[in-house]
Write a protein that holds these residues in place. Sequence first.
Motif, PDB file in Angstrom:
ATOM      1  N   GLU A  97      40.133  53.438  45.144  1.00  0.00           N
ATOM      2  CA  GLU A  97      39.023  53.053  44.269  1.00  0.00           C
ATOM      3  C   GLU A  97      39.333  51.677  43.683  1.00  0.00           C
ATOM      4  O   GLU A  97      40.416  51.454  43.154  1.00  0.00           O
ATOM      5  CB  GLU A  97      38.854  54.082  43.155  1.00  0.00           C
ATOM      6  CG  GLU A  97      38.705  55.517  43.650  1.00  0.00           C
ATOM      7  CD  GLU A  97      39.001  56.519  42.547  1.00  0.00           C
ATOM      8  OE1 GLU A  97      38.387  56.416  41.466  1.00  0.00           O
ATOM      9  OE2 GLU A  97      39.875  57.387  42.762  1.00  0.00           O
ATOM     10  N   ARG A  98      38.371  50.787  43.774  1.00  0.00           N
ATOM     11  CA  ARG A  98      38.587  49.433  43.291  1.00  0.00           C
ATOM     12  C   ARG A  98      37.415  48.993  42.405  1.00  0.00           C
ATOM     13  O   ARG A  98      36.256  49.326  42.676  1.00  0.00           O
ATOM     14  CB  ARG A  98      38.712  48.464  44.475  1.00  0.00           C
ATOM     15  CG  ARG A  98      39.958  48.698  45.328  1.00  0.00           C
ATOM     16  CD  ARG A  98      41.200  48.294  44.572  1.00  0.00           C
ATOM     17  NE  ARG A  98      42.422  48.487  45.351  1.00  0.00           N
ATOM     18  CZ  ARG A  98      43.205  49.544  45.249  1.00  0.00           C
ATOM     19  NH1 ARG A  98      42.912  50.520  44.404  1.00  0.00           N
ATOM     20  NH2 ARG A  98      44.307  49.648  45.986  1.00  0.00           N
ATOM     21  N   ARG A  99      37.736  48.237  41.392  1.00  0.00           N
ATOM     22  CA  ARG A  99      36.699  47.685  40.541  1.00  0.00           C
ATOM     23  C   ARG A  99      36.022  46.521  41.253  1.00  0.00           C
ATOM     24  O   ARG A  99      36.517  45.998  42.260  1.00  0.00           O
ATOM     25  CB  ARG A  99      37.300  47.199  39.226  1.00  0.00           C
ATOM     26  CG  ARG A  99      38.257  46.015  39.398  1.00  0.00           C
ATOM     27  CD  ARG A  99      38.753  45.515  38.063  1.00  0.00           C
ATOM     28  NE  ARG A  99      39.650  44.356  38.219  1.00  0.00           N
ATOM     29  CZ  ARG A  99      40.119  43.650  37.193  1.00  0.00           C
ATOM     30  NH1 ARG A  99      39.801  43.985  35.954  1.00  0.00           N
ATOM     31  NH2 ARG A  99      40.917  42.629  37.413  1.00  0.00           N
ATOM     32  N   GLY A 100      34.888  46.098  40.714  1.00  0.00           N
ATOM     33  CA  GLY A 100      34.234  44.914  41.253  1.00  0.00           C
ATOM     34  C   GLY A 100      35.072  43.678  41.003  1.00  0.00           C
ATOM     35  O   GLY A 100      35.811  43.597  40.012  1.00  0.00           O
ATOM     36  N   CYS A 101      34.972  42.716  41.911  1.00  0.00           N
ATOM     37  CA  CYS A 101      35.760  41.490  41.757  1.00  0.00           C
ATOM     38  C   CYS A 101      34.974  40.405  41.024  1.00  0.00           C
ATOM     39  O   CYS A 101      35.518  39.329  40.751  1.00  0.00           O
ATOM     40  CB  CYS A 101      36.241  40.985  43.115  1.00  0.00           C
ATOM     41  SG  CYS A 101      34.919  40.685  44.305  1.00  0.00           S
ATOM     42  N   ASN A 102      33.714  40.652  40.704  1.00  0.00           N
ATOM     43  CA  ASN A 102      32.926  39.696  39.916  1.00  0.00           C
ATOM     44  C   ASN A 102      33.051  40.010  38.430  1.00  0.00           C
ATOM     45  O   ASN A 102      32.060  40.184  37.717  1.00  0.00           O
ATOM     46  CB  ASN A 102      31.452  39.730  40.335  1.00  0.00           C
ATOM     47  CG  ASN A 102      31.219  39.057  41.671  1.00  0.00           C
ATOM     48  OD1 ASN A 102      32.087  38.351  42.183  1.00  0.00           O
ATOM     49  ND2 ASN A 102      30.056  39.280  42.253  1.00  0.00           N
ATOM     50  N   VAL A 103      34.287  40.139  37.960  1.00  0.00           N
ATOM     51  CA  VAL A 103      34.557  40.411  36.548  1.00  0.00           C
ATOM     52  C   VAL A 103      35.597  39.413  36.056  1.00  0.00           C
ATOM     53  O   VAL A 103      36.372  38.858  36.848  1.00  0.00           O
ATOM     54  CB  VAL A 103      35.067  41.861  36.343  1.00  0.00           C
ATOM     55  CG1 VAL A 103      34.000  42.866  36.748  1.00  0.00           C
ATOM     56  CG2 VAL A 103      36.347  42.103  37.110  1.00  0.00           C
ATOM     57  N   GLY A 105      38.868  38.000  34.908  1.00  0.00           N
ATOM     58  CA  GLY A 105      40.254  38.390  35.135  1.00  0.00           C
ATOM     59  C   GLY A 105      40.545  38.887  36.533  1.00  0.00           C
ATOM     60  O   GLY A 105      41.702  39.129  36.861  1.00  0.00           O
ATOM     61  N   ALA A 106      39.516  39.051  37.366  1.00  0.00           N
ATOM     62  CA  ALA A 106      39.749  39.497  38.744  1.00  0.00           C
ATOM     63  C   ALA A 106      40.451  38.397  39.529  1.00  0.00           C
ATOM     64  O   ALA A 106      40.139  37.212  39.393  1.00  0.00           O
ATOM     65  CB  ALA A 106      38.430  39.871  39.401  1.00  0.00           C
ATOM     66  N   SER A 107      41.389  38.791  40.372  1.00  0.00           N
ATOM     67  CA  SER A 107      42.180  37.821  41.122  1.00  0.00           C
ATOM     68  C   SER A 107      41.521  37.496  42.458  1.00  0.00           C
ATOM     69  O   SER A 107      40.616  38.187  42.927  1.00  0.00           O
ATOM     70  CB  SER A 107      43.577  38.378  41.369  1.00  0.00           C
ATOM     71  OG  SER A 107      43.511  39.499  42.243  1.00  0.00           O
ATOM     72  N   ALA A 108      42.037  36.436  43.086  1.00  0.00           N
ATOM     73  CA  ALA A 108      41.556  36.083  44.423  1.00  0.00           C
ATOM     74  C   ALA A 108      41.895  37.181  45.418  1.00  0.00           C
ATOM     75  O   ALA A 108      41.157  37.420  46.374  1.00  0.00           O
ATOM     76  CB  ALA A 108      42.178  34.754  44.863  1.00  0.00           C
ATOM     77  N   GLY A 109      43.017  37.872  45.191  1.00  0.00           N
ATOM     78  CA  GLY A 109      43.400  38.969  46.068  1.00  0.00           C
ATOM     79  C   GLY A 109      42.398  40.112  46.023  1.00  0.00           C
ATOM     80  O   GLY A 109      42.123  40.754  47.048  1.00  0.00           O
ATOM     81  N   GLU A 110      41.842  40.392  44.837  1.00  0.00           N
ATOM     82  CA  GLU A 110      40.828  41.444  44.715  1.00  0.00           C
ATOM     83  C   GLU A 110      39.558  41.064  45.470  1.00  0.00           C
ATOM     84  O   GLU A 110      38.939  41.911  46.131  1.00  0.00           O
ATOM     85  CB  GLU A 110      40.507  41.700  43.245  1.00  0.00           C
ATOM     86  CG  GLU A 110      41.625  42.379  42.479  1.00  0.00           C
ATOM     87  CD  GLU A 110      41.266  42.591  41.020  1.00  0.00           C
ATOM     88  OE1 GLU A 110      40.640  43.612  40.701  1.00  0.00           O
ATOM     89  OE2 GLU A 110      41.622  41.713  40.191  1.00  0.00           O
ATOM     90  N   ALA A 111      39.174  39.801  45.384  1.00  0.00           N
ATOM     91  CA  ALA A 111      37.988  39.350  46.108  1.00  0.00           C
ATOM     92  C   ALA A 111      38.202  39.432  47.613  1.00  0.00           C
ATOM     93  O   ALA A 111      37.312  39.847  48.364  1.00  0.00           O
ATOM     94  CB  ALA A 111      37.639  37.918  45.698  1.00  0.00           C
TER      95      ALA A 111
END
Length: 213
Positions: A97-103, A105-111
């Motif tokens: 389960e992953r949060r959205g990356c358009n938040v 503090g989200a990292s480039a790795g999450e995107a």
Amino acid sequence: MDLFNAVHEQMDAVRLPLVAVTVTAARRPNTPLVAILHWHGFRRASPLVLPGIDIPPRSVPGSAIQLTHAWHCVEAVDEALLDAAWQLGAWDLERVERRGCNVVGASAGEALACRQAFGDYEGASADEALIDGAPDRAELMQLAADAGYLRWLFRPVKGGVWRQLDEPDDTLGPDGGREPPCPVLPIPPTPRQRPARGRTVYRLGAVRRILLP
């Protein structure tokens, strides 16, 4: 949602062993799911034949399938994935389960992880990385970037490259698969009020004998 038959149809058409199957869903009920079949095989990079020039082969692109069956909760998707992974002889099924990356503090790795979960591989052309049978993939990826997403992964033994390893698993039949129904029950996901970064692994295979060295 009959993922098992959808995968089987692709296996009959492509006729290559599978490495893995991933399924990704934006964290919104009743939205389409994107299944990607990762094949083990190579093809020529170009149909041209040039004297004295060896054109290296490239990996066969994955196949994206859009599943449009309605689902009201994550456990319903888990049930369909468990059924497919069980019948295809996978040792386990992983759900992340992953949060959205358009938040903030989200990292480039999450995107990057979000894009890859939906088959968007940076630096690769579309026809090299994926045979796209999921028309809403880009829109679903954008929705996942805002709302978060879930991604499932299993590695088939039946019709897969993993059968060649001959790993011990006493639940498998002669063809590397298992007869339904799957005895493993779904586990509810992380509650929405917590950060969506959970990981659940369903163990499907088992060894019921003593293995001697």
